[in-house]
Design a protein around this motif. Structure first.
Motif, mmCIF file in Angstrom:
data_model
loop_
_atom_site.group_PDB
_atom_site.id
_atom_site.type_symbol
_atom_site.label_atom_id
_atom_site.label_comp_id
_atom_site.label_asym_id
_atom_site.label_seq_id
_atom_site.Cartn_x
_atom_site.Cartn_y
_atom_site.Cartn_z
ATOM 1 N N MET A 1 0.857 -1.161 0.000
ATOM 2 C CA MET A 1 0.000 0.000 0.000
ATOM 3 C C MET A 1 0.906 1.227 0.000
ATOM 4 S SD MET A 1 -3.244 -1.181 0.390
ATOM 5 C CE MET A 1 -4.080 0.215 1.007
ATOM 6 N N ILE A 2 0.852 1.981 -1.072
ATOM 7 C CA ILE A 2 1.672 3.177 -1.186
ATOM 8 C C ILE A 2 0.740 4.382 -1.141
ATOM 9 C CG2 ILE A 2 3.420 4.386 -2.529
ATOM 10 C CD1 ILE A 2 3.934 1.677 -3.951
ATOM 11 N N TYR A 3 1.003 5.267 -0.211
ATOM 12 C CA TYR A 3 0.155 6.422 -0.002
ATOM 13 C C TYR A 3 0.869 7.675 -0.476
ATOM 14 C CZ TYR A 3 -2.394 3.102 2.781
ATOM 15 O OH TYR A 3 -3.082 1.997 3.174
ATOM 16 N N LEU A 4 0.237 8.410 -1.366
ATOM 17 C CA LEU A 4 0.750 9.673 -1.857
ATOM 18 C C LEU A 4 0.091 10.779 -1.048
ATOM 19 C CD1 LEU A 4 2.259 11.464 -3.895
ATOM 20 C CD2 LEU A 4 0.314 11.188 -5.444
ATOM 21 N N VAL A 5 0.901 11.516 -0.292
ATOM 22 C CA VAL A 5 0.381 12.590 0.554
ATOM 23 C C VAL A 5 1.257 13.826 0.382
ATOM 24 C CG1 VAL A 5 -0.549 10.970 2.259
ATOM 25 C CG2 VAL A 5 1.726 11.914 2.594
ATOM 26 N N PRO A 6 0.704 15.006 0.662
ATOM 27 C CA PRO A 6 1.540 16.207 0.627
ATOM 28 C C PRO A 6 2.607 16.130 1.726
ATOM 29 C CG PRO A 6 -0.806 16.777 0.821
ATOM 30 C CD PRO A 6 -0.689 15.295 0.970
ATOM 31 N N GLU A 7 3.713 16.788 1.507
ATOM 32 C CA GLU A 7 4.812 16.802 2.481
ATOM 33 C C GLU A 7 4.308 17.171 3.876
ATOM 34 O OE1 GLU A 7 8.529 15.961 3.570
ATOM 35 O OE2 GLU A 7 8.107 16.079 1.424
ATOM 36 N N SER A 8 3.359 18.084 3.939
ATOM 37 C CA SER A 8 2.835 18.542 5.226
ATOM 38 C C SER A 8 2.029 17.468 5.965
ATOM 39 C CB SER A 8 1.957 19.782 5.029
ATOM 40 O OG SER A 8 0.841 19.463 4.211
ATOM 41 N N GLU A 9 1.643 16.401 5.269
ATOM 42 C CA GLU A 9 0.825 15.341 5.873
ATOM 43 C C GLU A 9 1.614 14.069 6.202
ATOM 44 O OE1 GLU A 9 -2.557 15.520 6.655
ATOM 45 O OE2 GLU A 9 -2.276 17.657 6.227
ATOM 46 N N VAL A 10 2.913 14.068 5.926
ATOM 47 C CA VAL A 10 3.712 12.853 6.130
ATOM 48 C C VAL A 10 3.681 12.408 7.587
ATOM 49 C CG1 VAL A 10 6.054 11.906 6.094
ATOM 50 C CG2 VAL A 10 5.201 13.180 4.134
ATOM 51 N N ASN A 40 6.068 11.057 -8.949
ATOM 52 C CA ASN A 40 7.249 10.340 -9.437
ATOM 53 C C ASN A 40 7.712 9.291 -8.427
ATOM 54 O OD1 ASN A 40 7.409 11.674 -11.898
ATOM 55 N ND2 ASN A 40 8.739 13.269 -11.087
ATOM 56 N N GLN A 41 7.675 9.634 -7.127
ATOM 57 C CA GLN A 41 8.045 8.656 -6.097
ATOM 58 C C GLN A 41 7.055 7.497 -6.085
ATOM 59 O OE1 GLN A 41 8.004 11.086 -2.583
ATOM 60 N NE2 GLN A 41 10.140 11.698 -2.786
ATOM 61 N N LEU A 42 5.784 7.788 -6.284
ATOM 62 C CA LEU A 42 4.762 6.743 -6.317
ATOM 63 C C LEU A 42 5.040 5.755 -7.447
ATOM 64 C CD1 LEU A 42 1.978 5.642 -5.311
ATOM 65 C CD2 LEU A 42 0.941 7.153 -7.017
ATOM 66 N N VAL A 43 5.275 6.276 -8.631
ATOM 67 C CA VAL A 43 5.565 5.418 -9.785
ATOM 68 C C VAL A 43 6.844 4.614 -9.537
ATOM 69 C CG1 VAL A 43 6.231 5.433 -12.232
ATOM 70 C CG2 VAL A 43 4.325 6.859 -11.436
ATOM 71 N N GLU A 44 7.859 5.261 -8.990
ATOM 72 C CA GLU A 44 9.119 4.565 -8.731
ATOM 73 C C GLU A 44 8.926 3.418 -7.742
ATOM 74 O OE1 GLU A 44 13.673 5.725 -7.877
ATOM 75 O OE2 GLU A 44 12.256 6.430 -6.357
#
Length: 146
Positions: A1-10, A40-44
């Motif tokens: 499970m890969i979660y894409l979140v804004p930097e402020s939500e990490v 890009n990190q998500l795809v990687e």
């Protein structure tokens, strides 16, 4: 499970998955949790897992590749290295400078070398770290030195 979140939500997202008082138990044998902050990190991450590789070791490979590139060409400018698989199935890191691919590095041998020297890494699914990036590997290497 890969979660894409804004930097402020990490930090908040990590608390949801990792803290003792998490909202739910997201640790299962079936899923591996990761938090990323860019498409890009998500795809990687997807490409790394599809290739059967460990993203923690891949971050070490990126450090090794960066060192090698700069030793061979100290004036080489690049913003990042990103994992990919080329048309013939070779695992590579593409060299990106100002959003343009400027080269690639074959990393199969580097990955095997790094993998053979990472005996202290926990089993991938037992590791509680969910943000695996350059900062993470630099912190791990600093911990090992101390």
């Amino acid at each position: 499970m890969i979660y894409l979140v804004p930097e402020s939500e990490v930090e908040k997202t990590c608390e949801i998955f990792c803290e003792k008082n998490a909202l739910a138990d997201f640790h299962t044998e079936k899923y591996l949790n990761r938090v990323v902050t860019s498409p890009n990190q998500l795809v990687e991450k997807i490409q790394i897992f599809d290739a059967g590789k460990d993203d923690r070791i891949m971050e070490l490979v990126k450090l090794l590749a960066t060192d090698s590139i700069l030793k061979n060409d100290p004036d080489k400018e690049f913003d990042e290295l990103r994992f990919a698989v080329d048309d013939d199935g070779t695992n590579i890191l593409v060299i990106i400078n100002k959003s343009e691919i400027t080269g690639a590095v074959d990393i199969d041998n580097m990955y095997e070398f790094a993998s053979s020297h990472c005996d202290d890494f926990k089993d991938l699914r037992d590791d509680e770290d969910v943000v695996i990036n350059r900062e993470w590997i630099l912190n791990k290497l600093t911990e090992e030195e101390n």
